[in-house]
Design an enzyme around this catalytic site. Structure first.
Site, PDB file in Angstrom:
ATOM      1  CB  CYS A   2     -10.270  49.205  76.192  1.00 14.37           C
ATOM      2  SG  CYS A   2      -9.307  47.821  75.600  1.00 14.37           S
ATOM      3  NE  ARG A  27     -10.326  55.191  75.926  1.00 18.10           N
ATOM      4  CZ  ARG A  27      -9.159  55.785  76.215  1.00 18.10           C
ATOM      5  NH1 ARG A  27      -8.961  57.022  75.814  1.00 18.10           N
ATOM      6  NH2 ARG A  27      -8.215  55.172  76.866  1.00 18.10           N
ATOM      7  CD1 TRP A  74      -6.136  48.650  70.526  1.00 18.79           C
ATOM      8  CD2 TRP A  74      -7.707  49.123  69.040  1.00 18.79           C
ATOM      9  NE1 TRP A  74      -5.519  48.824  69.332  1.00 18.79           N
ATOM     10  CE2 TRP A  74      -6.452  49.119  68.389  1.00 18.79           C
ATOM     11  CE3 TRP A  74      -8.837  49.382  68.300  1.00 18.79           C
ATOM     12  CZ2 TRP A  74      -6.315  49.385  67.037  1.00 18.79           C
ATOM     13  CZ3 TRP A  74      -8.686  49.656  66.942  1.00 18.79           C
ATOM     14  CH2 TRP A  74      -7.454  49.646  66.331  1.00 18.79           C
ATOM     15  CG  ASN A  98      -7.765  51.361  78.583  1.00 14.95           C
ATOM     16  OD1 ASN A  98      -7.236  50.687  77.704  1.00 14.95           O
ATOM     17  ND2 ASN A  98      -7.559  52.664  78.708  1.00 14.95           N
ATOM     18  N   GLY A  99      -5.921  48.570  79.466  1.00 20.77           N
ATOM     19  CA  GLY A  99      -4.479  48.537  79.747  1.00 20.77           C
ATOM     20  C   GLY A  99      -3.902  47.157  79.447  1.00 20.77           C
ATOM     21  CD  GLU A 482       4.588  59.495  56.587  1.00 20.32           C
ATOM     22  OE1 GLU A 482       4.548  58.830  55.537  1.00 20.32           O
ATOM     23  OE2 GLU A 482       3.568  59.741  57.259  1.00 20.32           O
ATOM     24  CE  LYS A 486       0.571  61.547  57.411  1.00 16.88           C
ATOM     25  NZ  LYS A 486       1.067  60.386  56.822  1.00 16.88           N
ATOM     26  CD  GLU A 489      -2.168  61.339  54.114  1.00 16.32           C
ATOM     27  OE1 GLU A 489      -3.064  60.554  53.764  1.00 16.32           O
ATOM     28  OE2 GLU A 489      -1.266  61.012  54.890  1.00 16.32           O
ATOM     29  CG  HIS A 505      21.267  63.125  39.455  1.00 11.47           C
ATOM     30  ND1 HIS A 505      22.305  62.808  38.616  1.00 11.47           N
ATOM     31  CD2 HIS A 505      21.769  63.057  40.709  1.00 11.47           C
ATOM     32  CE1 HIS A 505      23.376  62.528  39.324  1.00 11.47           C
ATOM     33  NE2 HIS A 505      23.090  62.670  40.595  1.00 11.47           N
ATOM     34  CE  LYS A 604      -6.120  55.446  59.894  1.00 10.32           C
ATOM     35  NZ  LYS A 604      -4.898  56.296  59.829  1.00 10.32           N
TER      36      LYS A 604
HETATM   37  C1  AGP Z   1      -1.048  57.655  55.264  1.00 11.05           C
HETATM   38  O1  AGP Z   1      -1.241  58.847  55.977  1.00 11.05           O
HETATM   39  C2  AGP Z   1      -2.289  57.236  54.484  1.00 11.05           C
HETATM   40  N1  AGP Z   1      -3.420  57.152  55.313  1.00 11.05           N
HETATM   41  C3  AGP Z   1      -2.037  55.994  53.647  1.00 11.05           C
HETATM   42  O2  AGP Z   1      -0.901  56.223  52.834  1.00 11.05           O
HETATM   43  C4  AGP Z   1      -1.811  54.688  54.441  1.00 11.05           C
HETATM   44  O3  AGP Z   1      -0.563  54.718  55.072  1.00 11.05           O
HETATM   45  C5  AGP Z   1      -1.843  53.523  53.439  1.00 11.05           C
HETATM   46  O4  AGP Z   1      -3.110  53.482  52.840  1.00 11.05           O
HETATM   47  C6  AGP Z   1      -1.550  52.170  54.105  1.00 11.05           C
HETATM   48  O5  AGP Z   1      -2.536  51.866  55.051  1.00 11.05           O
HETATM   49  P1  AGP Z   1      -2.267  50.669  56.080  1.00 11.05           P
HETATM   50  O6  AGP Z   1      -1.077  51.063  56.892  1.00 11.05           O
HETATM   51  O7  AGP Z   1      -3.522  50.570  56.887  1.00 11.05           O
HETATM   52  O8  AGP Z   1      -1.998  49.427  55.273  1.00 11.05           O
END
Ligand code: AGP
Length: 609
Positions: A2, A27, A74, A98-99, A482, A486, A489, A505, A604
Site C-alpha cells: 500500500c 503501490r 492494496w 502498509n504491511g 516462460e 518473456k 513479448e 523430433h 496487462k
Molecule cells: C505474461 O508476461 C503476460 N503478461 C501474459 O501472458 C499473462 O501472463 C496472461 O495474460 C495471463 O494474465 P493473468 O495472470 O492476469 O491471468
C-alpha cells in the site's frame, strides 16, 4: 503493498496528500482515504476505487488543515470497500498502515475483551484501538505508540495521528518502507520518494524498528525502546518520475528486483517459523474435498499457464495426485472431463482474464471445486472461486509478468506441502526440508540479482539475433517456455520454448550459428540427458547459452555463454532459473529500444476473448 503519506507544516495538507497518493498509486489502487485535522475537528474521507474517485469525493468540500494522513490500499486482509479503506480511527487515534499484522486476530480478541468494537475486517484497525487503549491507560501519545508497536508481529509502516496532540504526527517503520522528507517549516513522510520529491529532496529512509515524531519543524527519531537516534537526512538528486520506479529504468526491472520481497510476503504468515509447518487455513480446503480428491486441474493463460505446468511437476512429485494443466482458452471450448472429485486451480495475476474466468465457470458447472491463485484481492476470479490463495506480490505494473510468476510458484509449493501433509503423502521431516528450501530462496535470488551486469553482458552479445530456441527438461521445461515468452513479448524477437528431449523430433533442423539456443540445465535427474542435448546442438555449430547450477562446470565448457544459479533441490529451481531469463529478455529489449513496460499489441490484463 500500500502507499501511505503524512504531512504537517505551513501549507494545506489535503492537496499535498492527494498528490502524494496519486504518485504512489502504483503501490495499490483498490481504495484510498485521507484524514485532515481542521480547526473544526477531524475530517476523514475514504473511497473504494482509484485515487480519482477519492478526489471527486472531496473536491467540492473545503477541508482546510495543515496536518494530515493519506493511504492508497492494496488489500491483503478484508476486501476492497469504503469501510475497509484506510485511515482507520479508534477514538482520538487515526492510523494508516502498509504491511501485514500477523497476530492481529489475538490482539483483536484481547481488545474486544477490553470493550473495543471494530467496524472493519482489516488488521490495521486493531493498531488504532491498541494505541487508544494505551492512551486511555494514561500513556502519552509517543509512549502509547511505542507500547503498541512492541506488541505487533509482522510488517508495518504506520502514519499515526492523535486528535488531542495536533502539533505532531508519528511515523513507524518495521519491514515495510517509509521515507522522511525534511522541508522548511514543514515535514512529510511516505512509503516511497515520489510522494515527497515535489516538496523536498532532503530525505531519510527509516530503518526497521524505528519511530519518528514529526512536527512542522522537528523530526525526532527513536528505536522501539524509546532510545533517541540521530536523524541524518541526505540530499537526493532524483526526479519524481524516476522515483516512481524506485530509481529503476522500467517497472519491469523494478518488479524483477522486488521478487525476493514478493516471495517473502507470499510466504509470510503461511509458514509457522517455529514448527516449519505450512498454514493455509485461509484457503479453507475442507477435509471432504481433500479426501475425495482424485485429480487437480490447472487452468490459466500465458505466464500463469507456465506456473501451472511447473505446478504439475511439483504437486505430482510431492503428493502423488494426478495433475492436468490446460490453457484456459482451450479448456473452455472442449468437453473437459471434470467432476466433483477434481480440484480446479485457476492461476491469474490480474484475476480478470476472460478465458480463465470462463474456464472456472465451466469447471463449476461440472461440479468441480475451484481454488484460485490470484494477485488482486476481490478480483472476479477470486470472487467466483470457492477457495483463494492470494499471492502478495503487490501491484504488477509492467505487462510482462515476473514477480507474479515467482509468487505463483511460491503459492503452489505451499499448497503442495499443505495438501501433501494433510493427506499423509509427505512425511513431517520431508515437509520441513521443503519449507527450509523455500525459506532459503529469497536470499539466493538476491545473489542472482546482484549479477545483473553479467546477464546484461550476455544480452548485449546476442541482442541482434532474430530467432531463439529455449530448451529444458522436467521442471525446467516450463521455465524454458516462460523464458521464451518473456523475450518475445517485450523485444518482439521470435523465441520458442521446447522440451529438450524433443529437439531430435524437429527443432534440431533449425540449429545454426544464427539461432542461439538457451538451455535451462540445472543439476538433477535429467542432467546427463540435457548435457547430451547441448552436445548435439554444439556438434551442429549451434550457439549455446546455458542457465545451470553452480557445479554445472561441464555445461560451462560446452556453452558459448553460461550463468550459474545457486544449487538447491531441483524441484525448487524454477523460482531461481527463471530470473536470469527475465533479466536476459529485459536487457535485450532495452538494447533494442522497445517499450518494455507496455509492449505493442499487449495489455496487462486480457479481459476480452
Ligand atoms: C505474461 O508476461 C503476460 N503478461 C501474459 O501472458 C499473462 O501472463 C496472461 O495474460 C495471463 O494474465 P493473468 O495472470 O492476469 O491471468
Amino acid at each position: 503493498m500500500c502507499g501511505i503519506v503524512g504531512y504537517i507544516g505551513k501549507r494545506h495538507a489535503l492537496p499535498i496528500i492527494l498528490d502524494g497518493l496519486k504518485r504512489l498509486e502504483y503501490r495499490g489502487y483498490d481504495s484510498s482515504g485521507v484524514a485532515i485535522l481542521t480547526d473544526k475537528g477531524l475530517s476523514i474521507k475514504r473511497k473504494k476505487g482509484k485515487i480519482k474517485d477519492l478526489i471527486e469525493l472531496v473536491e467540492h468540500e473545503s477541508i482546510d488543515g495543515t496536518t494530515g494522513l493519506g493511504h492508497t490500499r492494496w488489500a491483503t486482509h478484508g476486501k476492497p470497500s469504503d469501510e475497509n479503506a484506510h485511515p482507520h480511527r479508534a477514538g482520538d487515534v487515526v492510523v494508516v498502515h502498509n504491511g501485514i499484522i500477523e497476530n492481529y486476530t489475538e490482539l483483536r480478541s484481547a481488545l474486544k475483551g477490553r470493550g473495543h468494537h471494530f467496524k472493519s475486517e482489516t488488521d490495521t484497525e486493531i493498531i488504532a484501538h491498541l494505541i487508544e487503549d494505551h492512551i486511555k491507560s494514561g500513556e502519552s501519545f509517543e509512549q502509547a505508540v511505542l507500547s503498541a508497536v512492541n506488541q505487533l508481529k509482522g510488517s508495518f509502516a504506520l502514519g499515526i495521528m492523535h486528535i488531542k496532540t495536533p502539533d505532531k504526527l508519528i511515523a513507524v517503520r518495521e519491514s515495510s518502507p517509509l521515507v522522511l522528507g525534511f522541508g522548511n517549516s514543514e515535514n512529510i513522510f511516505a512509503s516511497d520518494m515520489p510522494a515527497i520529491l515535489p516538496y523536498t529532496n532532503k530525505m531519510l529512509f527509516m530503518n526497521d524498528g524505528t519511530m519518528a515524531v514529526v512536527t512542522a519543524d522537528v523530526v525526532q527519531l527513536t528505536d522501539f525502546s524509546g532510545k533517541k537516534l540521530a536523524a541524518q537526512p541526505k540530499q537526493f538528486d532524483i526526479s519524481p518520475a524516476m522515483a516512481e520506479k524506485g530509481g529503476y529504468k522500467h517497472f519491469m526491472q523494478k518488479e524483477i528486483f522486488e521478487q525476493p520481497h514478493a516471495i517473502t510476503d507470499t510466504m509470510r504468515d503461511r509458514i509457522l517459523f517455529d514448527t516449519k509447518e505450512v498454514n493455509l487455513a485461509e484457503a479453507r480446503i475442507e477435509e471432504k474435498l481433500l479426501n475425495s480428491l482424485k485429480r487437480i486441474n490447472f487452468v490459466a493463460c500465458g505466464t500463469s499457464y507456465h506456473a501451472g505446468l511447473a505446478g504439475k511437476y511439483i504437486i505430482e512429485e510431492m503428493t502423488g495426485i494426478p495433475v492436468d494443466v490446460d490453457v484456459a482458452s482451450e479448456f473452455r471450448y472442449r468437453s473437459p472431463l471434470v467432476e466433483k472429485e477434481t480440484l480446479t486451480i485457476a492461476i491469474s495475476q490480474s484475476g480478470e482474464t476472460a478465458d480463465t474466468i470462463a474456464a472456472i465457470r465451466l469447471a463449476k458447472k461440472h461440479g468441480s471445486s475451484v481454488l484460485s491463485i490470484c494477485n488482486v484481492m476481490d478480483s472476479t476470479i477470486a470472487r467466483e472461486s470457492d477457495h483463494v490463495l492470494y499471492t502478495h506480490a503487490g501491484p504488477e505494473i509492467s505487462v510482462a509478468s515476473t514477480k507474479a510468476f515467482t509468487s505463483q510458484l511460491t503459492s503452489i509449493y505451499l499448497l503442495a506441502i499443505h495438501i501433501g501433509r494433510r493427506l499423509n503423502r509427505i512425511p513431517k521431516q520431508q515437509a520441513i526440508k521443503y519449507v527450509d528450501t523455500l525459506i532459503a530462496i529469497p536470499s539466493m535470488l538476491d545473489n542472482i540479482l546482484k549479477q545483473e551486469d553479467t546477464l546484461a553482458g550476455i544480452a548485449k552479445e546476442y541482442s541482434k539475433h532474430s530467432d531463439f530456441l529455449y530448451l529444458g527438461r522436467g521442471i525446467s521445461y516450463p521455465v524454458a517456455l516462460e523464458g521464451a515468452l518473456k523475450l518475445k513479448e517485450i523485444s518482439y524477437i521470435h523465441a520458442e520454448g521446447y522440451p529438450a528431449g524433443e529437439i531430435k523430433h524437429g527443432p534440431i533442423a533449425l540449429v545454426s550459428p544464427d539461432m542461439p539456443v538457451v538451455f535451462v540445465a540445472v543439476k538433477g535427474r535429467v542432467y546427463e540427458k540435457i548435457k547430451n542435448n547441448i552436445e548435439e546442438v554444439k556438434a551442429r555449430d549451434g550457439k549455446i547459452i546455458s542457465i545451470t547450477t553452480v557445479d554445472g562446470e561441464e555445461i560451462q565448457k560446452l556453452s558459448d555463454a553460461s550463468f550459474f544459479i545457486p544449487e538447491t533441490d531441483e524441484m525448487f529451481t524454477p523460482i531461481l532459473s527463471v530470473v536470469p531469463l527475465q533479466l536476459f529478455a529485459y536487457h535485450i529489449a532495452v538494447l533494442n529500444g522497445t517499450d518494455v513496460d507496455q509492449p505493442k499489441n499487449l495489455a496487462k490484463s486480457v479481459t476480452v476473448e
